[in-house]
Scaffold this motif. Structure first.
Motif, PDB file in Angstrom:
ATOM      1  N   GLU A  45     -14.681   1.800   6.224  1.00 53.59           N
ATOM      2  CA  GLU A  45     -14.805   3.282   6.045  1.00 53.59           C
ATOM      3  C   GLU A  45     -14.084   4.070   7.150  1.00 53.59           C
ATOM      4  N   LEU A  46     -13.495   3.444   8.267  1.00 55.75           N
ATOM      5  CA  LEU A  46     -12.754   4.115   9.080  1.00 55.75           C
ATOM      6  C   LEU A  46     -11.309   4.210   8.340  1.00 55.75           C
ATOM      7  N   LEU A  47     -10.862   3.151   7.746  1.00 58.99           N
ATOM      8  CA  LEU A  47      -9.478   3.185   7.264  1.00 58.99           C
ATOM      9  C   LEU A  47      -9.711   4.159   5.935  1.00 58.99           C
ATOM     10  N   GLU A  48     -10.737   4.227   5.280  1.00 57.00           N
ATOM     11  CA  GLU A  48     -10.913   5.023   4.097  1.00 57.00           C
ATOM     12  C   GLU A  48     -10.686   6.434   4.617  1.00 57.00           C
ATOM     13  N   THR A  49     -11.316   6.671   5.456  1.00 57.74           N
ATOM     14  CA  THR A  49     -11.264   8.211   6.264  1.00 57.74           C
ATOM     15  C   THR A  49      -9.701   8.504   6.761  1.00 57.74           C
ATOM     16  N   ALA A  50      -9.208   7.335   7.257  1.00 56.42           N
ATOM     17  CA  ALA A  50      -7.706   7.656   7.748  1.00 56.42           C
ATOM     18  C   ALA A  50      -6.766   7.897   6.748  1.00 56.42           C
ATOM     19  N   VAL A  51      -7.078   7.415   5.449  1.00 52.03           N
ATOM     20  CA  VAL A  51      -6.298   7.780   4.253  1.00 52.03           C
ATOM     21  C   VAL A  51      -6.405   9.024   3.763  1.00 52.03           C
ATOM     22  N   GLY A  86      -3.982  -1.224  15.205  1.00 50.78           N
ATOM     23  CA  GLY A  86      -2.817  -0.790  14.505  1.00 50.78           C
ATOM     24  C   GLY A  86      -2.240  -1.625  13.532  1.00 50.78           C
ATOM     25  N   LYS A  87      -2.692  -2.983  13.621  1.00 51.08           N
ATOM     26  CA  LYS A  87      -2.012  -3.888  12.345  1.00 51.08           C
ATOM     27  C   LYS A  87      -2.991  -3.062  11.141  1.00 51.08           C
ATOM     28  N   ASP A  88      -4.206  -3.010  11.283  1.00 50.81           N
ATOM     29  CA  ASP A  88      -4.923  -2.326   9.963  1.00 50.81           C
ATOM     30  C   ASP A  88      -4.322  -1.047   9.291  1.00 50.81           C
ATOM     31  N   LEU A  89      -3.874  -0.250  10.119  1.00 48.45           N
ATOM     32  CA  LEU A  89      -3.281   0.989   9.777  1.00 48.45           C
ATOM     33  C   LEU A  89      -1.806   0.794   9.055  1.00 48.45           C
ATOM     34  N   LYS A  90      -0.980  -0.189   9.617  1.00 46.04           N
ATOM     35  CA  LYS A  90       0.034  -0.563   9.065  1.00 46.04           C
ATOM     36  C   LYS A  90      -0.361  -1.051   7.371  1.00 46.04           C
ATOM     37  N   GLU A  91      -1.177  -2.164   7.366  1.00 53.99           N
ATOM     38  CA  GLU A  91      -1.453  -2.510   6.191  1.00 53.99           C
ATOM     39  C   GLU A  91      -1.706  -1.490   4.990  1.00 53.99           C
ATOM     40  N   VAL A  92      -2.072  -0.219   5.412  1.00 59.48           N
ATOM     41  CA  VAL A  92      -2.709   0.783   4.411  1.00 59.48           C
ATOM     42  C   VAL A  92      -1.538   1.997   4.290  1.00 59.48           C
ATOM     43  N   GLY A  93      -0.152   1.475   4.886  1.00 56.00           N
ATOM     44  CA  GLY A  93       0.843   2.443   4.923  1.00 56.00           C
ATOM     45  C   GLY A  93       1.033   3.223   5.972  1.00 56.00           C
ATOM     46  N   PHE A  94       0.663   3.178   6.871  1.00 55.21           N
ATOM     47  CA  PHE A  94       0.866   3.926   8.030  1.00 55.21           C
ATOM     48  C   PHE A  94       2.134   3.240   8.895  1.00 55.21           C
ATOM     49  N   THR A 115      -7.469  11.295   5.225  1.00 57.71           N
ATOM     50  CA  THR A 115      -6.810  12.431   6.418  1.00 57.71           C
ATOM     51  C   THR A 115      -5.347  12.635   6.085  1.00 57.71           C
ATOM     52  N   ARG A 116      -4.792  11.459   5.838  1.00 60.89           N
ATOM     53  CA  ARG A 116      -3.120  11.511   5.572  1.00 60.89           C
ATOM     54  C   ARG A 116      -3.125  12.090   4.373  1.00 60.89           C
ATOM     55  N   GLU A 117      -3.553  12.015   3.307  1.00 61.79           N
ATOM     56  CA  GLU A 117      -3.599  12.558   1.895  1.00 61.79           C
ATOM     57  C   GLU A 117      -3.621  14.051   1.846  1.00 61.79           C
ATOM     58  N   ARG A 118      -4.687  14.572   2.986  1.00 62.27           N
ATOM     59  CA  ARG A 118      -4.928  16.125   2.824  1.00 62.27           C
ATOM     60  C   ARG A 118      -3.639  16.571   3.866  1.00 62.27           C
ATOM     61  N   GLN A 119      -3.091  15.846   4.617  1.00 63.27           N
ATOM     62  CA  GLN A 119      -2.333  16.239   5.390  1.00 63.27           C
ATOM     63  C   GLN A 119      -1.080  16.532   4.653  1.00 63.27           C
TER      64      GLN A 119
END
Length: 446
Positions: A428-434, A392-400, A436-440
Motif C-alpha cells: 500500500e505504501l509503495l502504491e501510494t508512492a507510485v 530505500g531498496k523497495d523504492l528503487k525496485e519500483v523505479g525511484f 504520487t510520482r505519476e501525479r507529479q
C-alpha cells in the motif's frame, strides 16, 4: 475580619500539627542503644571484615590510632548499611606508604596533598586519611596541615552528624553532639555556621541535602542557620557547577525537595548557583509529589527542568551547568514534550510515534512519569515497536532513483504510515508512492 482573626488563632495549631505530622518510615531515627558505652549492631558487625581488622592491627601495632569517620559513622548510628568506609589516623601519608610497602599491601597515593592514601586489600578499597586542619581556605579549596588531634580534625568538618568517629571496638567519639542531633533530627553546623560555610561554600547545599535525609518535616530550620546561609550565599558563585550539580541532584530526588528549593530561592542561593530566575517551583512540587505518590523515581535532570518555564530555558540551564550529553538530551526531550501529546481518545499514539521515530523507551517512559501517566508508561513499555515496512531498496525496485527527493519521499511515507496507526502495508505504501510520482509527472508535463 472574623476570617482574619480565625486564621491568626489557628496559626499555632497549624504549627503544632506540622510537628505532629506522620514521619516517613525511612526518616524515623531509632538510634541503637549504647548501654554498654559501645556500638554493637548488625550493620556494624557486617562492616568488620578480616581486611578491615588487618588494617587496624597494622596501624595499632605501630602506635597509630585507627577510626571510622564521617558518613559511615552517621549511617551506622541511623542503623543503615554503610556505603563508603572512610578511615582516619594520625599516621602521615609518607609513613602510611612505608607501612604498606613493608607489609606487601597495594596502595594508591590518591590525594597526598590532602593526606589520603587508598589501600587495595583483597579486592576491597579503603580510603585512609591523616588527621588534618585547614591552614588556608578560599571557599572552594583548602590547604591542610597534618595534626595528631582528633578533635581538631572533627572541627574542620561541616555538620555535627558528620563529625563523629568510631573505633572498631564500638567506642564512639562525639565532640560536637552529633549523636544527640541525630536523635533530635536536627542538622547543625560544627561550631559557627558562617565560619564553616566560608571554608567551603558548597556546605550550604550539603546542609539542604542532609536536611532532606535527617529531618522528618519540611519547615523546621533553625532561623540562625538560615540567616547564616542568606549572608554567605554569594560565595556559591565561585563553586564549580559540577560540584553544585552533584549536590543538587541529590536534593531534587530527596525528601522535601520542593520546600528546600523554595528556601533556596528565598535565601538567595538559587540565583548564586544559576537556577532559572523565578523558577517554576509549583511545577517541581506537582511533579515531585506525583513521583512520591506513585513510588516511581525520576532522574535528577527531569526534576531540574521542572524549574525552567520553556524548553529553551531548560537547554540553557543544562549547558551552563555542564551536564552530561545524556542528561542534556533527556532534559531537553522532557521539557519539549511535557505539555502536549496526551489525548484521552488515543492515549498511546503520541508516545508510540516517538518510539517509532527512534526515541529510547527509557526517555518516553520518563516523560510519561513526569506527566503523572504511570499506567500509560506501563502500557508503552509492553508495546512492541513496529518497523516501517518499506526502505530505500523497495523504492528503487519500483523505479525511484536516489536523490534529494528520495529522503523526502521516505519521510512522507513514514508520516502516512504513522497516521494509519501503523497499519499500511508495504504494498500500500509503495502504491501510494507510485501514484504520487505519476501525479507529479503529469503536473510537470502540463
Amino acid at each position: 475580619i472574623i476570617a482574619a482573626r480565625t486564621s491568626m488563632l489557628l496559626q499555632p495549631l497549624r504549627r503544632l500539627l506540622c510537628c505532629l505530622q506522620v514521619v516517613p518510615r525511612r526518616l524515623k531515627h531509632n538510634l541503637p542503644s549504647m548501654a554498654s558505652g559501645k556500638l554493637d549492631t548488625p550493620h556494624f558487625r557486617a562492616l568488620l571484615t578480616p581486611e578491615l581488622r588487618k588494617l587496624e592491627s597494622l596501624f595499632r601495632s605501630n602506635g597509630y590510632g585507627f577510626r571510622l569517620v564521617g558518613g559511615v559513622v552517621r549511617d551506622l548510628l541511623l542503623q543503615r548499611p554503610a556505603k563508603d568506609v572512610d578511615i582516619a589516623t594520625e599516621c602521615t601519608p609518607d609513613d602510611m606508604m612505608a607501612l604498606f610497602e613493608q607489609n606487601g599491601i597495594r596502595y594508591i597515593p590518591t590525594g597526598l596533598q590532602h593526606g589520603t592514601v587508598t589501600v587495595h586489600l583483597n579486592s576491597t578499597d579503603y580510603e585512609i586519611t591523616t588527621l588534618r586542619i585547614d591552614s588556608e581556605t578560599d571557599g572552594r579549596h583548602a590547604k591542610v596541615d597534618f595534626t595528631k588531634d582528633w578533635r581538631l580534625d572533627a572541627l574542620r568538618r561541616d555538620l555535627t552528624i558528620n563529625a563523629m568517629s568510631l573505633e572498631l571496638d564500638g567506642t564512639l567519639y562525639d565532640y560536637f553532639d552529633g549523636q544527640r542531633h541525630l536523635a533530635e533530627q536536627r542538622v547543625v553546623f560544627v561550631g559557627d555556621a558562617r565560619t564553616r560555610i566560608r571554608e567551603d561554600y558548597l556546605r550550604i547545599l550539603r546542609y539542604f541535602r542532609f536536611y532532606g535525609r535527617i529531618v522528618p518535616v519540611a519547615e523546621r530550620h533553625d532561623p540562625a542557620t538560615l540567616d547564616a546561609i542568606r549572608e554567605t550565599a554569594g560565595g556559591l558563585r565561585g563553586v564549580s557547577v559540577e560540584r553544585v550539580w552533584v549536590e543538587m541532584g541529590k536534593i531534587l530526588t530527596g525528601n522535601h525537595a520542593p520546600h528546600l528549593v523554595r528556601a533556596m530561592y528565598h535565601l538567595g542561593v538559587a540565583k548564586n548557583i544559576g537556577l532559572p530566575p523565578n523558577g517554576d517551583t509549583a511545577e517541581l512540587e506537582k511533579v515531585w509529589t506525583a513521583m512520591q505518590r506513585h513510588h516511581c523515581t525520576l532522574q535528577p535532570v527531569t526534576l531540574l527542568v521542572t524549574l525552567a518555564h520553556t524548553a529553551q530555558e531548560a537547554s540553557e540551564l543544562s549547558h551552563s551547568w555542564k551536564l552530561s550529553n545524556n542528561e542534556k538530551r533527556l532534559g531537553s526531550f522532557v521539557a519539549q514534550h511535557r505539555h502536549h501529546g496526551y489525548s484521552p481518545d488515543t492515549p498511546l499514539k503520541f508516545y508510540q510515534d516517538l518510539l517509532v521515530d527512534g526515541t529510547p523507551l527509557t526517555s518516553v517512559r520518563e516523560l510519561l512519569h513526569y506527566c503523572g501517566l504511570d499506567k500509560t508508561a506501563e502500557e508503552v513499555g509492553e508495546w512492541t515497536v513496529p518497523r516501517l515496512p518499506v526502505n530505500g531498496k523497495d523504492l528503487k525496485e519500483v523505479g525511484f532513483k536516489a536523490g534529494p527527493e528520495f529522503g523526502r519521499l521516505l519521510r512522507t511515507m513514514r508520516s502516512r504510515w504513522k497516521e494509519s496507526y501503523f497499519t499500511l502495508s508495504r504494498e500500500e505504501l509503495l502504491e501510494t508512492a507510485v501514484r504520487t510520482r505519476e501525479r507529479q509527472e503529469t503536473k510537470s508535463s502540463n
